[in-house]
Design a protein around this motif. Structure first.
Motif, short mmCIF file in Angstrom:
data_model
loop_
_atom_site.label_atom_id
_atom_site.label_comp_id
_atom_site.label_asym_id
_atom_site.label_seq_id
_atom_site.Cartn_x
_atom_site.Cartn_y
_atom_site.Cartn_z
N GLU A 97 53.70 -38.63 5.49
CA GLU A 97 55.16 -38.69 5.38
C GLU A 97 55.62 -40.06 4.89
OE1 GLU A 97 56.47 -37.34 9.22
OE2 GLU A 97 56.49 -35.24 8.54
N ALA A 98 54.97 -41.11 5.34
CA ALA A 98 55.30 -42.47 4.87
C ALA A 98 55.00 -42.61 3.38
CB ALA A 98 54.53 -43.52 5.67
N GLU A 99 53.88 -42.05 2.95
CA GLU A 99 53.52 -42.10 1.52
C GLU A 99 54.51 -41.29 0.68
OE1 GLU A 99 50.93 -43.73 -0.28
OE2 GLU A 99 50.98 -44.89 1.57
N LEU A 100 54.90 -40.13 1.17
CA LEU A 100 55.87 -39.31 0.44
C LEU A 100 57.24 -40.01 0.37
CD1 LEU A 100 54.99 -35.73 1.74
CD2 LEU A 100 54.71 -36.61 -0.60
N LYS A 101 57.61 -40.64 1.46
CA LYS A 101 58.87 -41.38 1.47
C LYS A 101 58.81 -42.53 0.47
CE LYS A 101 62.06 -43.79 4.54
NZ LYS A 101 62.32 -44.26 5.90
N ASN A 102 57.68 -43.23 0.45
CA ASN A 102 57.49 -44.33 -0.50
C ASN A 102 57.57 -43.81 -1.94
OD1 ASN A 102 56.87 -46.94 -1.42
ND2 ASN A 102 54.70 -46.45 -1.50
N TRP A 103 56.91 -42.69 -2.23
CA TRP A 103 56.94 -42.09 -3.57
C TRP A 103 58.38 -41.74 -3.96
CZ3 TRP A 103 58.58 -36.99 -4.36
CH2 TRP A 103 58.51 -36.55 -5.68
N PHE A 104 59.09 -41.09 -3.02
CA PHE A 104 60.47 -40.69 -3.31
C PHE A 104 61.35 -41.90 -3.58
CE2 PHE A 104 64.83 -39.89 -1.97
CZ PHE A 104 65.16 -38.84 -2.81
N LEU A 105 61.24 -42.93 -2.76
CA LEU A 105 62.06 -44.14 -2.95
C LEU A 105 61.74 -44.83 -4.27
CD1 LEU A 105 62.12 -45.59 0.67
CD2 LEU A 105 64.00 -44.50 -0.58
N GLN A 106 60.45 -44.90 -4.63
CA GLN A 106 60.08 -45.50 -5.92
C GLN A 106 60.69 -44.73 -7.07
OE1 GLN A 106 55.79 -45.67 -5.88
NE2 GLN A 106 55.77 -47.68 -4.90
N ARG A 107 60.61 -43.41 -7.01
CA ARG A 107 61.19 -42.59 -8.09
C ARG A 107 62.70 -42.77 -8.15
NH1 ARG A 107 58.63 -38.21 -10.53
NH2 ARG A 107 60.47 -38.31 -11.82
#
Length: 172
Positions: free
Chosen positions: A7-17
Motif C-alpha cells: 500500500e505504501a508503494e502504491l501510494k508512492n506510485w500514485f503521488l509520483q504520477r
C-alpha cells in the motif's frame, strides 16, 4: 506487514504520477501563455501570417516569394529574423545556424528566388539538420519517458494484484 508495504508503494506510485501530471500541466500552461513552444500556433487570436511564418520556421522553409515586391520581401525577411530571435534563447543549438540562414535571406532579399536558394541553400541545410536533430532528440526523450512510465505502471499493477490476492487470503 507485506500489505502495508504494498500500500505504501502504491501510494508512492500514485503521488509520483499525480505530481508529474500537475507539473507537466503547469509547464504546458506557462509555455502556452508565453508562446514559447509554438503550442499557440493555431490559437484563435493569432494572425494567419504569423501562423504560417511560425510553421515555416519550425518545419518548413522560410521563403521570400518573387511575387512580393522588393520592400515586402525585405520586410518578410525582417519578420522571420525577429520571430526566430524572439523564440530562441542564446543557448539554443539552432540559434546560430538559423540566424545565419535568415541573415542570408535578408542579405539577398532583392535577388530572385533561385539565386537566393543557391546562395542560402547550404545555410538552410545546416539549419534544417539542426531542427531535425532536435525533433529526433525530443522524440527519443518522449519514448524514454513513456517507457519509464509504462514500467512504473506495470509494477503498480502487479503490486495491486498482489495486494488483492493477499487481502483475499486474509479474509478466508
Amino acid at each position: 506487514q507485506e500489505i502495508q508495504y504494498i500500500e505504501a508503494e502504491l501510494k508512492n506510485w500514485f503521488l509520483q504520477r499525480r505530481i508529474a501530471m500537475e507539473r507537466n500541466m503547469a509547464i504546458r500552461k506557462t509555455l502556452e501563455q508565453n508562446s514559447f513552444s509554438g503550442l499557440e500556433t493555431y490559437a484563435a487570436g493569432l494572425p494567419k501570417s504569423q501562423q504560417v511564418m511560425w510553421g515555416d520556421l519550425v518545419a518548413g522553409k522560410p521563403r521570400l516569394e518573387n511575387t512580393l515586391g522588393v520592400d515586402a520581401r525585405e520586410m518578410k525577411a525582417d519578420m522571420y529574423l525577429k520571430m526566430f530571435k524572439q523564440s530562441t534563447d542564446l543557448d539554443h543549438p539552432c540559434r546560430i545556424p538559423g540566424s545565419a540562414f535568415l541573415r542570408c535571406l535578408k542579405a539577398n532579399f532583392a535577388s530572385q528566388e533561385g539565386d537566393r536558394d543557391s546562395k542560402c541553400g547550404q545555410a538552410f541545410n545546416v539549419f534544417d539538420a539542426c531542427r531535425n536533430g532536435i525533433k529526433q532528440q525530443q522524440a527519443e526523450a518522449t519514448d524514454t519517458a513513456i517507457a519509464k512510465q509504462d514500467i512504473a505502471d506495470q509494477r503498480a499493477k502487479g503490486l495491486f494484484q498482489r495486494r488483492t490476492i493477499l487481502l483475499d487470503t486474509l479474509s478466508k
